[in-house]
Design a protein around this motif. Structure first.
Motif, PDB file in Angstrom:
ATOM      1  N   ASP A  51      76.629  18.980 -50.004  1.00 42.06           N
ATOM      2  CA  ASP A  51      77.497  17.814 -49.801  1.00 42.06           C
ATOM      3  C   ASP A  51      78.573  17.697 -50.875  1.00 42.06           C
ATOM      4  O   ASP A  51      79.107  16.616 -51.117  1.00 42.06           O
ATOM      5  CB  ASP A  51      76.667  16.527 -49.730  1.00 42.06           C
ATOM      6  N   THR A  52      78.889  18.818 -51.556  1.00 41.84           N
ATOM      7  CA  THR A  52      80.002  18.843 -52.503  1.00 41.84           C
ATOM      8  C   THR A  52      80.893  20.041 -52.200  1.00 41.84           C
ATOM      9  O   THR A  52      80.456  21.000 -51.559  1.00 41.84           O
ATOM     10  CB  THR A  52      79.513  18.944 -53.964  1.00 41.84           C
ATOM     11  N   ASP A  53      82.127  19.986 -52.666  1.00 39.76           N
ATOM     12  CA  ASP A  53      83.082  21.077 -52.435  1.00 39.76           C
ATOM     13  C   ASP A  53      82.796  22.246 -53.374  1.00 39.76           C
ATOM     14  O   ASP A  53      83.584  22.578 -54.259  1.00 39.76           O
ATOM     15  CB  ASP A  53      84.524  20.597 -52.634  1.00 39.76           C
TER      16      ASP A  53
ATOM     17  N   ASN B 271      80.797  22.808 -48.386  1.00 45.82           N
ATOM     18  CA  ASN B 271      80.555  21.395 -48.098  1.00 45.82           C
ATOM     19  C   ASN B 271      80.485  21.167 -46.590  1.00 45.82           C
ATOM     20  O   ASN B 271      81.465  21.359 -45.875  1.00 45.82           O
ATOM     21  CB  ASN B 271      81.676  20.543 -48.702  1.00 45.82           C
TER      22      ASN B 271
END
Length: 440
Positions: free
Chosen positions: A218-220, A274
């Motif tokens: 859930d992060t880039d 992501n």
């Protein structure tokens, strides 16, 4: 072939799984192998139910209701998971009767999250037009040792995995495979450690000779600092295996610490992406950084450390003294994270506080002992960090500016990490100032 691992937040509910479906659908030509975690929060619920059961507090567990709601939202048949629901209830009832929760039973109960998730996901994706099949990873040759809670596949498992994939996975099917869990030669369920689906992905990727392993979260990608502490943390486009391994070990929230070794050995790149922003290129981790520059990569930290200091003049010019001290630490399974020595003292950090306290009576035979708790190991990681002139003064100057007191430093010859010990309370102040100094 592409191995794609989706974490708990990526498979949390129907909204997230619709995104996962589109991602996998767009890569069908790559012959993806999908590794899935449990739905977000499910493993914690299972373990909590087991801990309640061991106290005699057993009723039909909430986890069944929780999973039933998710499966129903996906349109799955009501009886799809009925056998697993019965198995969960029987296991928890047994735990409540014997009032014992062994490591083996804990792995068994924790395994249901992934086992339920892959069956629901495979059913959902198939009805949406992607022909999928759920697999428990042990049915695909992933047989482990019996170290419950921290299992590893047996030597030579790669050939078993290759054979199983050829024999059991039809060419026109996308396998949806359980992460995190395994099975020993006796058929007992094991786990490879919390957040271990990343490790499952790289182990299978290595065994199958995948062109790349993708870790969808859930992060880039990997960030220059923890976004919860530094909101303007930057994406790191590329990094080396060594840098990523350091960050994983020293508290990076993106990767499991053991994830990278299989990929490193097989020289398979790992890409962190992501699920909520699939067009972002994320971070690619490989043998060499794409930019090849000598630069700071990221800041990480590991809270809840205990600093132990042994002081004695008996250390002075005495060969083998530290070997005796560390032999004691080894017998009590004290894991040392960071160490600094002088002529008459040795200091180290550890999260093994309970084990260290058990070792303390023996350690006192070697000198004066002191323990301080509530410390954080703050680490700056970078490729060829030691070759950057003035890097140390920038780091320490930033911490002084933040009002953080540095109590211990470790920076080895040719090191890619500059490690410091500060109070836990200093993290929220120190990390943003340090990030601004190093990345702005």
């Amino acid at each position: 072939m592409l191995v794609m691992k989706f974490g708990g937040s990526s498979v949390a509910d129907r909204t997230q799984l619709e995104k996962v479906f589109e991602i996998v659908k767009g890569l069908v030509d790559k012959k993806p192998v999908v590794i899935s975690s449990a739905h977000k929060g499910m493993t914690d619920k299972l373990i909590s139910a087991a801990k309640s059961a061991v106290k005699g507090d057993f009723s039909m567990p909430d986890v069944i209701d929780y999973q039933s709601e998710i499966s129903a939202s996906l349109g799955c048949p009501p009886d799809l998971l009925s056998n697993l629901f019965t198995e969960i209830s029987d296991l928890l009832r047994g735990i409540s009767l014997v009032k014992e929760l062994s490591p083996r039973s804990l792995d068994y109960i924790a395994s249901f999250g992934e086992r339920m998730a892959v069956r629901s996901i495979a059913d959902f994706f198939t009805r949406k037009g992607l022909k999928c099949q759920a697999f428990d990873v042990w049915d695909l040759g992933f047989i482990t040792d019996s170290k419950f809670g921290d299992a590893r596949p047996l030597p030579g498992f790669e050939k078993q995995v290759q054979k199983a994939f050829q024999e059991k996975v039809p060419a026109d099917v996308i396998p949806i495979v359980t992460g995190f869990i395994g099975q020993n030669e006796n058929g007992e369920i094991t786990t490879v450690g919390r957040n271990g689906s990343d490790l499952t992905a790289t182990l299978l990727g290595s065994a199958l000779g995948a062109e790349e392993v993708e870790i969808w979260t859930d992060t880039d990608g990997v960030m220059s600092a923890d976004p919860s502490v530094v909101p303007d943390a930057k994406n790191i486009p590329s990094m080396t295996f060594d840098e990523a391994a350091e960050l994983a070990y020293f508290g990076s929230r993106v990767l499991h610490p053991s994830t990278l070794e299989p990929a490193m050995n097989a020289e398979i790149p790992v890409r962190v992406l992501n699920t909520n922003h699939p067009s972002h290129p994320g971070t690619v981790i490989g043998r060499q950084s794409m930019d090849g520059l000598n630069r700071v990569t990221s800041i990480a930290y590991k809270e809840g450390q205990t600093v132990f200091t042994l002081t004695t003049t008996r250390m002075l010019r005495r060969a083998g003294f530290l070997a005796q001290v560390f032999e004691v630490l080894g017998r009590y399974a004290v894991v040392v994270d960071m160490i600094s020595t002088s002529e008459i003292s040795v200091s180290f950090t550890t999260q093994s506080r309970e084990a260290l306290e058990k070792a303390l009576p023996e350690l006192k035979q070697y000198g004066e002992c002191d323990m301080e708790h509530g410390k954080t190991m703050l680490v700056v990681v970078g490729n060829k960090l030691a070759k950057r002139r003035g890097q140390g003064s920038e780091i320490l100057g930033a911490l002084a500016q933040a009002g953080a007191r540095v109590e211990m430093i470790s920076f080895g010859m040719g090191s890619i990490n500059f490690s410091m010990v500060v109070d836990d309370s200093a993290v929220d102040k120190a990390v943003p100032v340090l990030h601004k100094e190093l990345f702005s």
